[in-house]
Design an enzyme around this catalytic site. Structure first.
Site, PDB file in Angstrom:
ATOM      1  N   ARG A  82     -39.289  58.114 -67.269  1.00  7.11           N
ATOM      2  CA  ARG A  82     -38.360  57.016 -66.940  1.00  7.11           C
ATOM      3  C   ARG A  82     -37.183  57.474 -66.090  1.00  7.11           C
ATOM      4  NH1 ARG A  82     -39.968  55.976 -72.043  1.00  7.11           N
ATOM      5  NH2 ARG A  82     -41.390  54.227 -72.173  1.00  7.11           N
ATOM      6  N   LYS A  92     -33.982  54.135 -51.975  1.00  2.67           N
ATOM      7  CA  LYS A  92     -35.277  53.442 -52.002  1.00  2.67           C
ATOM      8  C   LYS A  92     -36.387  54.480 -52.068  1.00  2.67           C
ATOM      9  CE  LYS A  92     -34.822  49.145 -49.406  1.00  2.67           C
ATOM     10  NZ  LYS A  92     -35.378  48.471 -48.215  1.00  2.67           N
ATOM     11  N   GLU A 103     -33.568  54.639 -34.904  1.00  2.00           N
ATOM     12  CA  GLU A 103     -32.770  54.168 -36.051  1.00  2.00           C
ATOM     13  C   GLU A 103     -31.277  54.398 -35.795  1.00  2.00           C
ATOM     14  OE1 GLU A 103     -34.088  52.301 -38.270  1.00  2.00           O
ATOM     15  OE2 GLU A 103     -36.215  52.789 -38.069  1.00  2.00           O
ATOM     16  N   LYS A 127     -24.872  54.306 -42.969  1.00  5.56           N
ATOM     17  CA  LYS A 127     -25.904  53.880 -43.927  1.00  5.56           C
ATOM     18  C   LYS A 127     -25.352  53.941 -45.354  1.00  5.56           C
ATOM     19  CE  LYS A 127     -30.240  53.272 -45.650  1.00  5.56           C
ATOM     20  NZ  LYS A 127     -31.621  53.689 -45.685  1.00  5.56           N
ATOM     21  N   GLU A 157     -30.197  45.919 -52.640  1.00 13.20           N
ATOM     22  CA  GLU A 157     -30.652  44.995 -51.601  1.00 13.20           C
ATOM     23  C   GLU A 157     -30.608  43.541 -52.080  1.00 13.20           C
ATOM     24  OE1 GLU A 157     -34.650  45.639 -50.082  1.00 13.20           O
ATOM     25  OE2 GLU A 157     -33.809  45.826 -48.092  1.00 13.20           O
ATOM     26  N   ARG A 200     -27.533  44.713 -46.645  1.00 19.54           N
ATOM     27  CA  ARG A 200     -28.509  45.651 -46.078  1.00 19.54           C
ATOM     28  C   ARG A 200     -29.353  45.035 -44.955  1.00 19.54           C
ATOM     29  NH1 ARG A 200     -31.529  50.311 -49.477  1.00 19.54           N
ATOM     30  NH2 ARG A 200     -29.964  50.755 -51.013  1.00 19.54           N
ATOM     31  N   ASN A 258     -32.297  45.919 -40.724  1.00 16.32           N
ATOM     32  CA  ASN A 258     -33.586  45.432 -40.199  1.00 16.32           C
ATOM     33  C   ASN A 258     -33.490  45.010 -38.742  1.00 16.32           C
ATOM     34  OD1 ASN A 258     -35.076  45.786 -42.560  1.00 16.32           O
ATOM     35  ND2 ASN A 258     -34.246  43.891 -43.410  1.00 16.32           N
ATOM     36  N   HIS A 318     -36.465  45.183 -36.409  1.00 14.89           N
ATOM     37  CA  HIS A 318     -37.654  45.472 -37.213  1.00 14.89           C
ATOM     38  C   HIS A 318     -38.612  44.283 -37.348  1.00 14.89           C
ATOM     39  CE1 HIS A 318     -35.537  49.139 -38.021  1.00 14.89           C
ATOM     40  NE2 HIS A 318     -36.472  49.590 -38.841  1.00 14.89           N
ATOM     41  N   HIS A 323     -42.463  45.441 -36.792  1.00 15.91           N
ATOM     42  CA  HIS A 323     -43.541  45.485 -37.788  1.00 15.91           C
ATOM     43  C   HIS A 323     -44.805  44.820 -37.244  1.00 15.91           C
ATOM     44  CE1 HIS A 323     -40.338  46.002 -41.135  1.00 15.91           C
ATOM     45  NE2 HIS A 323     -40.773  47.176 -40.703  1.00 15.91           N
ATOM     46  N   HIS A 343     -43.194  54.240 -35.132  1.00 17.35           N
ATOM     47  CA  HIS A 343     -42.281  53.225 -35.678  1.00 17.35           C
ATOM     48  C   HIS A 343     -41.026  53.077 -34.799  1.00 17.35           C
ATOM     49  CE1 HIS A 343     -40.192  50.819 -38.635  1.00 17.35           C
ATOM     50  NE2 HIS A 343     -39.204  51.688 -38.675  1.00 17.35           N
TER      51      HIS A 343
HETATM   52  P1  NAD Z   1     -42.722  61.928 -41.947  1.00 19.04           P
HETATM   53  O1  NAD Z   1     -42.127  62.218 -43.252  1.00 19.04           O
HETATM   54  O2  NAD Z   1     -44.154  61.564 -41.902  1.00 19.04           O
HETATM   55  O3  NAD Z   1     -42.458  63.145 -40.968  1.00 19.04           O
HETATM   56  C1  NAD Z   1     -42.964  63.084 -39.657  1.00 19.04           C
HETATM   57  C2  NAD Z   1     -43.731  64.350 -39.303  1.00 19.04           C
HETATM   58  O4  NAD Z   1     -42.802  65.394 -39.074  1.00 19.04           O
HETATM   59  C3  NAD Z   1     -44.672  64.851 -40.407  1.00 19.04           C
HETATM   60  O5  NAD Z   1     -45.836  65.328 -39.797  1.00 19.04           O
HETATM   61  C4  NAD Z   1     -43.897  66.024 -41.016  1.00 19.04           C
HETATM   62  O6  NAD Z   1     -44.760  66.990 -41.543  1.00 19.04           O
HETATM   63  C5  NAD Z   1     -43.163  66.556 -39.822  1.00 19.04           C
HETATM   64  N1  NAD Z   1     -41.900  67.249 -40.072  1.00 19.04           N
HETATM   65  C6  NAD Z   1     -40.966  66.955 -40.979  1.00 19.04           C
HETATM   66  N2  NAD Z   1     -39.897  67.740 -40.807  1.00 19.04           N
HETATM   67  C7  NAD Z   1     -40.173  68.568 -39.767  1.00 19.04           C
HETATM   68  C8  NAD Z   1     -39.464  69.576 -39.096  1.00 19.04           C
HETATM   69  N3  NAD Z   1     -38.219  69.897 -39.438  1.00 19.04           N
HETATM   70  N4  NAD Z   1     -40.060  70.214 -38.071  1.00 19.04           N
HETATM   71  C9  NAD Z   1     -41.317  69.859 -37.676  1.00 19.04           C
HETATM   72  N5  NAD Z   1     -42.036  68.894 -38.255  1.00 19.04           N
HETATM   73  C10 NAD Z   1     -41.453  68.237 -39.293  1.00 19.04           C
HETATM   74  O7  NAD Z   1     -41.953  60.716 -41.201  1.00 19.04           O
HETATM   75  P2  NAD Z   1     -40.448  60.254 -41.142  1.00 19.04           P
HETATM   76  O8  NAD Z   1     -40.313  59.578 -39.833  1.00 19.04           O
HETATM   77  O9  NAD Z   1     -39.497  61.323 -41.508  1.00 19.04           O
HETATM   78  O10 NAD Z   1     -40.379  59.158 -42.295  1.00 19.04           O
HETATM   79  C11 NAD Z   1     -41.158  57.991 -42.242  1.00 19.04           C
HETATM   80  C12 NAD Z   1     -41.273  57.430 -43.647  1.00 19.04           C
HETATM   81  O11 NAD Z   1     -39.970  57.123 -44.122  1.00 19.04           O
HETATM   82  C13 NAD Z   1     -42.095  56.166 -43.738  1.00 19.04           C
HETATM   83  O12 NAD Z   1     -43.003  56.260 -44.803  1.00 19.04           O
HETATM   84  C14 NAD Z   1     -41.060  55.087 -44.025  1.00 19.04           C
HETATM   85  O13 NAD Z   1     -41.576  54.021 -44.802  1.00 19.04           O
HETATM   86  C15 NAD Z   1     -40.012  55.865 -44.783  1.00 19.04           C
HETATM   87  N6  NAD Z   1     -38.653  55.303 -44.741  1.00 19.04           N
HETATM   88  C16 NAD Z   1     -38.013  55.161 -45.908  1.00 19.04           C
HETATM   89  C17 NAD Z   1     -36.722  54.650 -45.933  1.00 19.04           C
HETATM   90  C18 NAD Z   1     -35.992  54.540 -47.227  1.00 19.04           C
HETATM   91  O14 NAD Z   1     -34.912  53.945 -47.263  1.00 19.04           O
HETATM   92  N7  NAD Z   1     -36.511  55.110 -48.296  1.00 19.04           N
HETATM   93  C19 NAD Z   1     -36.091  54.299 -44.734  1.00 19.04           C
HETATM   94  C20 NAD Z   1     -36.792  54.475 -43.540  1.00 19.04           C
HETATM   95  C21 NAD Z   1     -38.091  54.988 -43.554  1.00 19.04           C
END
Ligand code: NAD
Length: 383
Positions: free
Chosen positions: A125, A147, A189, A232, A242, A247, A251, A254, A258, A271
């Protein structure tokens, strides 16, 4: 001497945590973790790209602080945000004998952060977790706000929780190994934040420093990660679950993004590039719907071009994009809602009439056809 900077986040629930940003942030992980936790065990979750470099370093820092440290790697990529993988991680922490006093460290991009955060929020939990974001997107966006989640067949992020980290450690040095598309995802972003943040000076600073940022100037990167993370953090502090509508500004761009990602087939258009398209569209819609000055459209185009997010030679039928937006989980009462701008730094959530959206999508598609023609008839993503 380290020039790291700290953002103190204080949530209405009483939860407080620090975000440390700089080129020495990881060096401070040992002492910070020890100050925060008296327990014995920690688990570092990384992906196979990040683990061998940064995950290993994080493990070493925690061992120096006297923790018994386990580490696990997941495959890189969105598919790792799954219930199956979460289950493997729950079973592993149970096998290691973790109790509610122990903690998890998410070392990686948004995928690892969302997955590891989800596991931490549900195991017994809820146990503590630390975010060590290693992508630009994770530093400015996903590591902040609490999130967490995994994807279902039916859609992205459909299962998740709000679970705040106890510390976020953003070491700018990790960014030096990022691939182009991951820079683009982060810059999109950041651009989004610059349009909706309450101070216009954010946008002006980004516009004036875009060239240095795309050349990966370390000091400028430290500054922009700090500015965007601070924005942020201020938004999520005002609306941590949210529910207050604050928040919504996150978007911006976005709604169409999407639909584009879906229509193109997930993974075809990154993205960030889809969000950039969505912001160009939203700026144009803002002129018609909110009477925003047309100079904002020009400012949007110039900024995105300078950040390496050029207009994409890609198109889909207007009706398809429209129907995808209608089916989006953020659509309310059958009305498509957009975050639009009255001006830079002044946003509003608006339900836009269907005929206005269709008219703009028509113009957007016609402009895209011309761009594809200029590109020798080839669409983005085609070999
Ligand atoms: P990711 O985590 O897939 O990373 C992108 C790629 O970069 C991967 O192949 C990873 O292995 C590589 N990588 C990571 N760090 C590296 C580094 N320092 N050097 C080289 N390669 C590296 O993608 P992302 O863009 O970081 O995140 C996308 C995800 O985040 C999505 O699933 C999205 O839904 C989520 N997200 C969440 C929130 C939230 O508020 N929780 C907000 C925005 C996005």
């Amino acid at each position: 001497m380290s020039r790291d900077r700290i953002i103190h986040v204080a949530l209405p629930s009483g939860h407080v945590y620090d975000i440390r940003i700089g080129s020495g942030a990881l060096s401070a992980l040992s002492s910070t973790a020890r100050d925060l936790k008296e327990c014995k065990r920690a688990l570092v979750i990384s992906d196979e790209n990040v683990g061998p470099a940064y995950g290993k370093l994080v493990k070493k820092r925690l061992e120096e602080a006297g923790f018994e440290v386990y580490d696990l790697l997941v495959p890189p990529g969105e598919n790792s945000k799954s219930v199956e993988l979460a289950n493997e991680l729950w079973e592993a922490v149970a096998r290691y004998g973790f109790t509610r006093d122990d903690f998890i460290v998410a070392c990686g991009g948004g995928v690892v952060g969302d997955l590891a955060g989800f596991v931490a929020s549900t195991y017994m939990r809820g146990i503590d977790f630390i975010q060590v974001p290693t992508t630009l997107l994770a530093m400015v966006d996903s590591s902040i706000g609490g999130k967490t989640g995994v994807n279902l067949q039916a859609g992205k992020n459909l299962v998740g929780t709000f679970h705040q980290p106890i510390f976020v450690c953003s070491d700018i040095r990790c960014l030096k190994t990022l691939l182009d598309e991951d820079w683009a995802n982060g810059f999109a972003e950041i651009a989004k934040s610059s349009f909706v943040a309450p101070r216009r000076s954010f946008f002006e600073w980004l516009r004036d420093n875009a060239d240095g940022l795309v050349s990966h100037d370390t000091e400028l990167l430290e500054e922009i990660v700090y500015m965007t993370a601070e924005f942020k953090a201020s938004v999520v502090s005002a609306d941590s679950t949210e529910s207050a509508g604050v928040r919504e500004c996150l978007n911006y761009g976005h709604t169409l993004a999407h639909a584009i990602e879906n229509a193109a087939g997930y993974g075809t258009i990154a993205h960030g590039r889809a969000v950039a398209e969505g912001m160009r569209f939203a700026a144009r819609l803002s002129v018609e719907v909110l009477g925003c000055d047309v100079s904002v459209v020009k400012a949007t185009d110039v900024l995105l071009d300078r950040l390496g997010l050029p207009e994409l030679p890609w198109v889909a039928p207007a009706e398809r994009l429209f129907n995808l937006m209608k089916g989006d989980k953020k659509c309310r009462g059958g009305q498509i809602r957009f975050v639009l701008l009255e001006d830079i730094a002044k946003w509003k959530l608006v339900s836009v009439p269907d005929d206005v959206i269709m008219e703009h999508l028509g113009a957007w598609c016609a402009a895209k056809e011309r761009l594809i023609e200029q590109n020798g008839g080839k669409m983005w993503g085609q070999a």
